[in-house]
Design a protein around this motif. Structure first.
Motif, PDB file in Angstrom:
ATOM      1  N   LEU A 151       1.106  -0.799   0.120  1.00  0.00           N
ATOM      2  CA  LEU A 151       0.135   0.369  -0.246  1.00  0.00           C
ATOM      3  C   LEU A 151       0.389   1.239  -0.354  1.00  0.00           C
ATOM      4  N   SER A 152       0.510   2.071  -0.763  1.00  0.00           N
ATOM      5  CA  SER A 152       0.753   3.337  -1.133  1.00  0.00           C
ATOM      6  C   SER A 152       0.155   4.792  -1.441  1.00  0.00           C
ATOM      7  N   GLY A 153       0.442   5.720  -0.415  1.00  0.00           N
ATOM      8  CA  GLY A 153      -0.330   7.027  -0.265  1.00  0.00           C
ATOM      9  C   GLY A 153      -1.753   7.641   0.785  1.00  0.00           C
ATOM     10  N   ASP A 154      -2.514   7.277   0.689  1.00  0.00           N
ATOM     11  CA  ASP A 154      -3.756   7.525   1.738  1.00  0.00           C
ATOM     12  C   ASP A 154      -4.226   6.086   1.973  1.00  0.00           C
ATOM     13  N   LEU A 155      -4.091   5.910   3.264  1.00  0.00           N
ATOM     14  CA  LEU A 155      -5.219   4.523   3.757  1.00  0.00           C
ATOM     15  C   LEU A 155      -6.622   5.263   4.712  1.00  0.00           C
ATOM     16  N   ASP A 156      -7.189   6.128   4.175  1.00  0.00           N
ATOM     17  CA  ASP A 156      -8.626   7.017   5.097  1.00  0.00           C
ATOM     18  C   ASP A 156     -10.031   6.857   4.712  1.00  0.00           C
ATOM     19  N   PHE A 157     -10.590   7.034   4.956  1.00  0.00           N
ATOM     20  CA  PHE A 157     -11.940   6.978   4.912  1.00  0.00           C
ATOM     21  C   PHE A 157     -12.662   6.511   3.367  1.00  0.00           C
ATOM     22  N   ASP A 158     -12.026   7.605   2.854  1.00  0.00           N
ATOM     23  CA  ASP A 158     -12.570   7.228   0.974  1.00  0.00           C
ATOM     24  C   ASP A 158     -12.131   6.213   0.260  1.00  0.00           C
ATOM     25  N   THR A 159     -10.152   5.314   1.281  1.00  0.00           N
ATOM     26  CA  THR A 159     -10.193   4.506   0.682  1.00  0.00           C
ATOM     27  C   THR A 159      -9.825   3.144   0.813  1.00  0.00           C
ATOM     28  N   SER A 218      -8.538   6.034  11.013  1.00  0.00           N
ATOM     29  CA  SER A 218      -9.113   5.066  11.960  1.00  0.00           C
ATOM     30  C   SER A 218     -10.186   4.588  11.055  1.00  0.00           C
ATOM     31  N   SER A 219     -10.117   5.064   9.696  1.00  0.00           N
ATOM     32  CA  SER A 219     -11.032   4.627   8.767  1.00  0.00           C
ATOM     33  C   SER A 219     -10.004   2.713   8.660  1.00  0.00           C
ATOM     34  N   GLY A 220      -9.068   4.218   7.631  1.00  0.00           N
ATOM     35  CA  GLY A 220      -7.711   2.774   7.390  1.00  0.00           C
ATOM     36  C   GLY A 220      -7.368   2.011   8.617  1.00  0.00           C
ATOM     37  N   LEU A 221      -7.333   2.262   9.623  1.00  0.00           N
ATOM     38  CA  LEU A 221      -7.140   1.355  10.560  1.00  0.00           C
ATOM     39  C   LEU A 221      -8.181  -0.036  10.721  1.00  0.00           C
ATOM     40  N   ALA A 222      -9.207   0.380  10.652  1.00  0.00           N
ATOM     41  CA  ALA A 222     -10.278  -0.641  11.073  1.00  0.00           C
ATOM     42  C   ALA A 222     -10.281  -0.707   9.080  1.00  0.00           C
ATOM     43  N   SER A 223     -10.243  -0.753   8.265  1.00  0.00           N
ATOM     44  CA  SER A 223      -9.640  -1.913   6.703  1.00  0.00           C
ATOM     45  C   SER A 223      -8.664  -2.515   7.103  1.00  0.00           C
ATOM     46  N   LEU A 224      -7.684  -2.048   8.061  1.00  0.00           N
ATOM     47  CA  LEU A 224      -6.492  -3.454   8.310  1.00  0.00           C
ATOM     48  C   LEU A 224      -7.057  -4.416   8.966  1.00  0.00           C
ATOM     49  N   VAL A 225      -8.216  -4.386  10.060  1.00  0.00           N
ATOM     50  CA  VAL A 225      -8.243  -5.149  10.906  1.00  0.00           C
ATOM     51  C   VAL A 225      -9.923  -6.160  10.141  1.00  0.00           C
ATOM     52  N   ARG A 226     -10.334  -5.181   9.643  1.00  0.00           N
ATOM     53  CA  ARG A 226     -11.505  -6.198   8.327  1.00  0.00           C
ATOM     54  C   ARG A 226     -10.522  -6.797   7.868  1.00  0.00           C
ATOM     55  N   LEU A 227      -9.574  -6.555   6.884  1.00  0.00           N
ATOM     56  CA  LEU A 227      -8.627  -7.482   5.972  1.00  0.00           C
ATOM     57  C   LEU A 227      -8.362  -8.508   6.557  1.00  0.00           C
ATOM     58  N   GLN A 228      -7.185  -8.345   8.151  1.00  0.00           N
ATOM     59  CA  GLN A 228      -7.456  -9.375   9.363  1.00  0.00           C
ATOM     60  C   GLN A 228      -8.110 -10.714   9.478  1.00  0.00           C
ATOM     61  N   GLN A 229      -9.609  -9.586   9.493  1.00  0.00           N
ATOM     62  CA  GLN A 229     -10.605 -10.871  10.279  1.00  0.00           C
ATOM     63  C   GLN A 229     -10.886 -12.234   8.506  1.00  0.00           C
ATOM     64  N   ALA A 230     -10.679 -11.110   7.478  1.00  0.00           N
ATOM     65  CA  ALA A 230     -11.491 -12.068   6.128  1.00  0.00           C
ATOM     66  C   ALA A 230     -10.362 -12.980   6.584  1.00  0.00           C
ATOM     67  N   VAL A 231      -8.984 -12.483   5.928  1.00  0.00           N
ATOM     68  CA  VAL A 231      -7.899 -13.615   5.802  1.00  0.00           C
ATOM     69  C   VAL A 231      -7.898 -14.465   7.043  1.00  0.00           C
ATOM     70  N   ALA A 232      -8.164 -14.425   8.461  1.00  0.00           N
ATOM     71  CA  ALA A 232      -8.707 -15.572   9.547  1.00  0.00           C
ATOM     72  C   ALA A 232      -9.710 -16.080   8.626  1.00  0.00           C
ATOM     73  N   LYS A 233     -10.778 -16.110   8.194  1.00  0.00           N
ATOM     74  CA  LYS A 233     -11.557 -16.925   8.451  1.00  0.00           C
ATOM     75  C   LYS A 233     -11.323 -18.330   6.940  1.00  0.00           C
ATOM     76  N   THR A 234     -10.598 -17.734   6.349  1.00  0.00           N
ATOM     77  CA  THR A 234      -9.828 -19.380   5.471  1.00  0.00           C
ATOM     78  C   THR A 234      -9.190 -19.446   6.019  1.00  0.00           C
ATOM     79  N   GLY A 235      -8.684 -19.093   7.192  1.00  0.00           N
ATOM     80  CA  GLY A 235      -7.509 -19.892   7.715  1.00  0.00           C
ATOM     81  C   GLY A 235      -6.127 -20.196   7.387  1.00  0.00           C
ATOM     82  N   ALA A 236      -6.095 -18.516   7.026  1.00  0.00           N
ATOM     83  CA  ALA A 236      -4.660 -18.213   6.520  1.00  0.00           C
ATOM     84  C   ALA A 236      -3.938 -16.928   7.559  1.00  0.00           C
ATOM     85  N   VAL A 237      -2.824 -16.789   6.992  1.00  0.00           N
ATOM     86  CA  VAL A 237      -2.289 -15.499   8.108  1.00  0.00           C
ATOM     87  C   VAL A 237      -1.832 -14.609   7.197  1.00  0.00           C
TER      88      VAL A 237
END
Length: 111
Positions: free
Chosen positions: A29-37, A64-83
């Motif tokens: 990732l590069s640039g701004d990870l925010d509410f818009d992205t 905070s929206s960017g941080l939340a998106s990282l948490v959601r990505l982590q949860q989605a990855v964990a649901k597949t059994g991946a790390v």
């Protein structure tokens, strides 16, 4: 008058995806990870991988929206059994992760 957000200097989010090894996907990732992205990150398909590496070294800004998106990505990855691993951070992002205790969630070692 323009909206405040229109006049702020923003860097578009860029997402580069590579598969350096079978079963592994690297998301840089590069640039701004925010509410818009943030939705761009959470909409990435992560099925079919054993490991998802996220490189945050190119982020200029994250809210905070960017941080939340990282948490959601982590949860989605964990649901597949991946790390999910965070493999690179700027000092700014590392500090933000530590202040929000997300360094524990992502297993980020101290600098």
């Amino acid at each position: 008058m323009d909206r405040l957000w229109d006049v702020l200097d923003k860097t578009p989010l860029s997402i580069e995806i590579a598969s350096p090894a079978p079963g592994t996907i690297q998301i840089a990732l590069s640039g701004d990870l925010d509410f818009d992205t943030a939705a761009e990150l959470t909409s990435l398909p992560v099925d079919g991988y054993d490991r998802v590496d996220v490189d945050l070294s190119g982020l200029a800004f994250i809210d905070s929206s960017g941080l939340a998106s990282l948490v959601r990505l982590q949860q989605a990855v964990a649901k597949t059994g991946a790390v999910l691993r965070v493999v690179a951070l700027t000092p700014y992002v590392r500090s933000l992760m530590r202040m929000t205790a997300l360094d524990r969630l992502f297993g980020i070692p101290p600098a």
